[in-house]
Design a protein around this motif. Structure first.
Motif, PDB file in Angstrom:
ATOM      1  N   PHE A  88       0.826  -1.208   0.000  1.00 25.54           N
ATOM      2  CA  PHE A  88       0.000   0.000   0.000  1.00 25.54           C
ATOM      3  C   PHE A  88       0.862   1.261   0.000  1.00 25.54           C
ATOM      4  CE2 PHE A  88      -1.519   3.339   2.927  1.00 25.54           C
ATOM      5  CZ  PHE A  88      -2.533   3.867   2.140  1.00 25.54           C
ATOM      6  N   LEU A  89       1.867   1.294   0.883  1.00 22.35           N
ATOM      7  CA  LEU A  89       2.708   2.492   0.987  1.00 22.35           C
ATOM      8  C   LEU A  89       3.501   2.730  -0.292  1.00 22.35           C
ATOM      9  CD1 LEU A  89       4.019   2.176   4.658  1.00 22.35           C
ATOM     10  CD2 LEU A  89       2.336   3.797   3.779  1.00 22.35           C
ATOM     11  N   LEU A  90       3.994   1.671  -0.904  1.00 20.85           N
ATOM     12  CA  LEU A  90       4.736   1.829  -2.154  1.00 20.85           C
ATOM     13  C   LEU A  90       3.836   2.435  -3.234  1.00 20.85           C
ATOM     14  CD1 LEU A  90       7.281   1.338  -3.870  1.00 20.85           C
ATOM     15  CD2 LEU A  90       6.399  -0.959  -4.353  1.00 20.85           C
ATOM     16  N   GLN A 105       3.512  21.108 -12.250  1.00 22.90           N
ATOM     17  CA  GLN A 105       3.604  21.484 -13.655  1.00 22.90           C
ATOM     18  C   GLN A 105       2.454  22.405 -14.044  1.00 22.90           C
ATOM     19  OE1 GLN A 105       3.117  18.280 -16.497  1.00 22.90           O
ATOM     20  NE2 GLN A 105       4.610  19.219 -17.890  1.00 22.90           N
ATOM     21  N   GLN A 106       1.256  22.109 -13.552  1.00 24.18           N
ATOM     22  CA  GLN A 106       0.105  22.953 -13.853  1.00 24.18           C
ATOM     23  C   GLN A 106       0.259  24.344 -13.255  1.00 24.18           C
ATOM     24  OE1 GLN A 106      -3.111  20.580 -12.314  1.00 24.18           O
ATOM     25  NE2 GLN A 106      -3.351  19.406 -14.230  1.00 24.18           N
ATOM     26  N   GLY A 107       0.981  24.431 -12.129  1.00 22.21           N
ATOM     27  CA  GLY A 107       1.195  25.719 -11.481  1.00 22.21           C
ATOM     28  C   GLY A 107       2.455  26.427 -11.957  1.00 22.21           C
ATOM     29  N   GLY A 108       3.144  25.830 -12.895  1.00 22.55           N
ATOM     30  CA  GLY A 108       4.343  26.458 -13.434  1.00 22.55           C
ATOM     31  C   GLY A 108       5.559  26.317 -12.555  1.00 22.55           C
ATOM     32  N   ALA A 109       5.549  25.387 -11.598  1.00 19.48           N
ATOM     33  CA  ALA A 109       6.687  25.185 -10.699  1.00 19.48           C
ATOM     34  C   ALA A 109       7.450  23.932 -11.106  1.00 19.48           C
ATOM     35  CB  ALA A 109       6.211  25.064  -9.249  1.00 19.48           C
ATOM     36  N   ALA A 110       8.665  23.821 -10.639  1.00 15.73           N
ATOM     37  CA  ALA A 110       9.487  22.651 -10.937  1.00 15.73           C
ATOM     38  C   ALA A 110       9.143  21.510  -9.980  1.00 15.73           C
ATOM     39  CB  ALA A 110      10.967  23.006 -10.815  1.00 15.73           C
ATOM     40  N   ALA A 111       9.093  20.297 -10.510  1.00  9.08           N
ATOM     41  CA  ALA A 111       8.808  19.127  -9.676  1.00  9.08           C
ATOM     42  C   ALA A 111      10.031  18.793  -8.826  1.00  9.08           C
ATOM     43  CB  ALA A 111       8.446  17.938 -10.553  1.00  9.08           C
ATOM     44  N   MET A 112       9.784  18.475  -7.555  1.00 15.36           N
ATOM     45  CA  MET A 112      10.845  18.121  -6.615  1.00 15.36           C
ATOM     46  C   MET A 112      10.543  16.728  -6.047  1.00 15.36           C
ATOM     47  SD  MET A 112      12.739  20.849  -6.721  1.00 15.36           S
ATOM     48  CE  MET A 112      13.762  20.801  -5.252  1.00 15.36           C
ATOM     49  N   PRO A 113      10.977  15.654  -6.720  1.00 13.29           N
ATOM     50  CA  PRO A 113      10.616  14.294  -6.311  1.00 13.29           C
ATOM     51  C   PRO A 113      10.973  13.964  -4.860  1.00 13.29           C
ATOM     52  CG  PRO A 113      11.607  14.284  -8.489  1.00 13.29           C
ATOM     53  CD  PRO A 113      11.790  15.663  -7.945  1.00 13.29           C
ATOM     54  N   ALA A 114      12.172  14.367  -4.412  1.00 12.77           N
ATOM     55  CA  ALA A 114      12.585  14.045  -3.036  1.00 12.77           C
ATOM     56  C   ALA A 114      11.656  14.705  -2.026  1.00 12.77           C
ATOM     57  CB  ALA A 114      14.026  14.487  -2.796  1.00 12.77           C
ATOM     58  N   ASP A 115      11.343  15.985  -2.251  1.00 12.86           N
ATOM     59  CA  ASP A 115      10.422  16.682  -1.349  1.00 12.86           C
ATOM     60  C   ASP A 115       9.040  16.046  -1.395  1.00 12.86           C
ATOM     61  OD1 ASP A 115      12.445  18.396  -0.663  1.00 12.86           O
ATOM     62  OD2 ASP A 115      11.804  20.006  -2.022  1.00 12.86           O
ATOM     63  N   ALA A 116       8.622  15.586  -2.577  1.00 11.78           N
ATOM     64  CA  ALA A 116       7.314  14.972  -2.714  1.00 11.78           C
ATOM     65  C   ALA A 116       7.224  13.670  -1.920  1.00 11.78           C
ATOM     66  CB  ALA A 116       7.005  14.715  -4.191  1.00 11.78           C
ATOM     67  N   VAL A 117       8.309  12.896  -1.941  1.00 14.22           N
ATOM     68  CA  VAL A 117       8.336  11.644  -1.171  1.00 14.22           C
ATOM     69  C   VAL A 117       8.263  11.935   0.323  1.00 14.22           C
ATOM     70  CG1 VAL A 117       9.743   9.652  -0.535  1.00 14.22           C
ATOM     71  CG2 VAL A 117       9.546  10.330  -2.933  1.00 14.22           C
ATOM     72  N   LEU A 118       9.056  12.890   0.794  1.00 15.72           N
ATOM     73  CA  LEU A 118       9.042  13.250   2.215  1.00 15.72           C
ATOM     74  C   LEU A 118       7.674  13.774   2.634  1.00 15.72           C
ATOM     75  CD1 LEU A 118      12.541  14.958   2.567  1.00 15.72           C
ATOM     76  CD2 LEU A 118      11.851  12.688   3.372  1.00 15.72           C
ATOM     77  N   PHE A 119       7.057  14.546   1.757  1.00 17.98           N
ATOM     78  CA  PHE A 119       5.720  15.054   2.060  1.00 17.98           C
ATOM     79  C   PHE A 119       4.726  13.900   2.180  1.00 17.98           C
ATOM     80  CE2 PHE A 119       1.498  16.347   0.659  1.00 17.98           C
ATOM     81  CZ  PHE A 119       1.233  17.424   1.498  1.00 17.98           C
ATOM     82  N   ALA A 120       4.773  12.951   1.250  1.00 15.20           N
ATOM     83  CA  ALA A 120       3.825  11.832   1.258  1.00 15.20           C
ATOM     84  C   ALA A 120       3.977  10.971   2.505  1.00 15.20           C
ATOM     85  CB  ALA A 120       4.011  10.980   0.004  1.00 15.20           C
ATOM     86  N   ILE A 121       5.214  10.828   2.982  1.00 14.09           N
ATOM     87  CA  ILE A 121       5.446   9.966   4.149  1.00 14.09           C
ATOM     88  C   ILE A 121       5.202  10.700   5.466  1.00 14.09           C
ATOM     89  CG2 ILE A 121       7.213   8.672   5.411  1.00 14.09           C
ATOM     90  CD1 ILE A 121       8.479   7.999   2.717  1.00 14.09           C
ATOM     91  N   GLY A 122       5.663  11.956   5.553  1.00 15.60           N
ATOM     92  CA  GLY A 122       5.633  12.647   6.837  1.00 15.60           C
ATOM     93  C   GLY A 122       4.506  13.624   7.052  1.00 15.60           C
ATOM     94  N   GLN A 123       3.815  14.043   5.971  1.00 20.26           N
ATOM     95  CA  GLN A 123       2.800  15.067   6.144  1.00 20.26           C
ATOM     96  C   GLN A 123       1.445  14.676   5.558  1.00 20.26           C
ATOM     97  OE1 GLN A 123       4.127  19.221   5.681  1.00 20.26           O
ATOM     98  NE2 GLN A 123       6.145  18.433   5.095  1.00 20.26           N
ATOM     99  N   THR A 124       1.230  13.392   5.412  1.00 18.13           N
ATOM    100  CA  THR A 124      -0.065  12.879   4.982  1.00 18.13           C
ATOM    101  C   THR A 124      -0.478  11.766   5.944  1.00 18.13           C
ATOM    102  OG1 THR A 124       0.751  11.079   3.592  1.00 18.13           O
ATOM    103  CG2 THR A 124       0.637  13.286   2.580  1.00 18.13           C
ATOM    104  N   PRO A 125      -1.743  11.359   5.914  1.00 20.25           N
ATOM    105  CA  PRO A 125      -2.190  10.281   6.812  1.00 20.25           C
ATOM    106  C   PRO A 125      -1.909   8.889   6.280  1.00 20.25           C
ATOM    107  CG  PRO A 125      -4.043  11.138   5.592  1.00 20.25           C
ATOM    108  CD  PRO A 125      -2.869  11.997   5.218  1.00 20.25           C
ATOM    109  N   PHE A 126      -1.057   8.761   5.254  1.00 20.64           N
ATOM    110  CA  PHE A 126      -0.870   7.462   4.632  1.00 20.64           C
ATOM    111  C   PHE A 126      -0.336   6.417   5.606  1.00 20.64           C
ATOM    112  CE2 PHE A 126      -0.099   9.925   0.444  1.00 20.64           C
ATOM    113  CZ  PHE A 126      -1.473  10.081   0.281  1.00 20.64           C
TER     114      PHE A 126
END
Length: 423
Positions: A88-90, A105-126
């Motif tokens: 599930f987590l994967l 991309q829709q907001g015109g910002a650059a994607a930051m994969p590492a930050d996105a992973v940290l956000f998904a693990i530490g700042q979501t209820p997953f």
């Protein structure tokens, strides 16, 4: 899960969510088993209908992430659901990272994969969703591949929240409820009624109950069932227990289970109710479960302790009924010869067996041997089964025995365990 509040409306909404969650276990149920995760359903009702509060999942914060991960791992280790939640987590983290990249991309910002992973693990209820809610045994399907499927579905839906009504999205609790419905679809076929036929003692301390099935019951040799025995004033352990199935699928409509009598001075309310059930009593099976199944090919090692031999009786009876030729060795451990349950049935299957008991069993079959009263440990197992590395190993017994034999069993081609602690 819900937005904290000290207002009258907020407190009332929280109380309502709790009441709805509790009621769902009884109103949205099938033959004694609730279908939907109660907390997710209660939160969904108050959120969708705007009843004083809404789901905010404040548990999904960096401050709580470590505590949730540690406590969740303890729960998953105890319930043997680590792999399910890892899947599930994967899935949910990967989908969430892609979703965040699309939003950036829709907001015109650059994607930051590492930050996105940290956000998904530490700042979501997953983490909390997986460890404490998805893993709930009562709302999971019976087979491991089905559980992986549910985990993957919930991961996709939770990781990419789809708008449903206004600001309400198909995320978190709604994703879990959809997964619950898929799990229910998998488990539905196993719910049937049983009519108690007779009971007998199979050893001085263990008894067998024979039922006739009402309706079509499907199970595979080595699986277990959950038997519901309603009774007045059940204790904290409730009205359901799991039992390995002794009989083979070829024995249907006859079905047998067995269990050790255990503590006779302070029996559970469930055991008292089951002991009081008379022939003709109708009870419900809420499902058949488990992956303690023999592989299609290869040599087999079966290790059983006491009444833990029951799934092997089912498997060996089915092989014998089908006329299948398999290289099987049974290592059977019991406190004394009188506690060797189903000895006649096992000998009739032709299985080769090594018996570990304090006293020597009398009149053993030619392909059965006694280990001379030696206590079974890892070294002893390797001594009586020297080709263990070439076999698929299966062990059914108390956790302590499994731990003692682990050094030897880890050398097998594969290892499946069926731990039990009695009733």
């Amino acid at each position: 899960m819900l937005q904290p509040s000290l207002t009258v409306a907020g407190l009332a909404g929280t109380a309502l969510a709790g009441a709805v969650a509790s009621l769902s276990k009884y109103l949205i149920a099938w033959r004694g088993r609730h279908i939907l995760n109660p907390a997710a359903f209660g939160a969904t009702v108050v959120t969708v209908f705007g009843l004083g509060t809404f789901s905010s999942w404040w548990v999904g914060t960096p401050v709580l992430a470590v505590a949730v991960a540690v406590l969740g791992l303890l729960v998953l280790w105890r319930t043997e659901k680590v792999r399910i939640v890892l899947v599930f987590l994967l899935v949910v983290v990967c989908v969430s990272v892609v979703h965040q990249a699309v939003q950036a991309q829709q907001g015109g910002a650059a994607a930051m994969p590492a930050d996105a992973v940290l956000f998904a693990i530490g700042q979501t209820p997953f983490l909390f969703l997986g460890a404490f809610m998805l893993s709930e045994p009562l709302t999971l399907p019976p087979r491991r591949w089905q559980q992986f499927g549910v985990a993957g579905l919930v991961g996709v839906l939770a990781g990419w929240p789809i708008p449903v009504i206004g600001t309400v999205t198909l995320g978190q609790e709604r994703a879990l409820l959809i997964g619950n419905l898929l799990a229910f679809a998998f488990a539905l076929r196993g719910s049937v009624r049983l009519v108690l036929d007779k009971r007998r003692m199979v050893t001085p301390t263990a008894q067998e109950i024979t039922f006739r099935t009402k309706g079509r019951l499907r199970f595979l040799p080595g699986q277990y069932l959950e038997l519901d025995v309603p009774h007045r004033r059940p204790d904290a352990r409730g009205t359901r227990r799991e039992f390995s199935i002794v009989s083979a699928p070829s024995d249907l409509p006859t079905l047998r289970i067995a269990y050790k009598n255990g503590d006779q001075r302070h029996p559970s309310s469930y055991k008292r109710a089951l002991a009081a059930a008379e022939p003709g009593t109708t009870l419900a099976v809420t499902g058949t479960w488990g992956d303690f199944l023999l592989p299609r090919g290869g040599a087999i090692l079966m290790v059983a302790a006491g009444i833990g031999v029951t799934p092997f009786v089912s498997q060996l009876r089915q092989l014998h009924a089908q006329g299948a030729e398999r290289d099987v060795v049974l290592v059977y451990v019991a406190s004394e010869a009188a506690e060797l349950a189903y000895r006649d049935e096992l000998e009739a299957t032709g299985v080769r067996a090594v018996v570990f008991t304090r006293d020597e069993p009398q009149s053993l079959a030619p392909n059965w041997t006694w280990a001379q009263g030696v206590r079974l440990d890892a070294a002893g197992l390797e001594r009586v089964v020297p080709d263990i590395a070439a076999r698929h190993a299966f062990i059914s017994g108390p956790p302590r025995l499994i731990a003692d034999l682990a050094p030897a069993l880890q050398k097998a081609r594969s290892l499946s365990t069926d731990a039990f602690a009695g009733y």
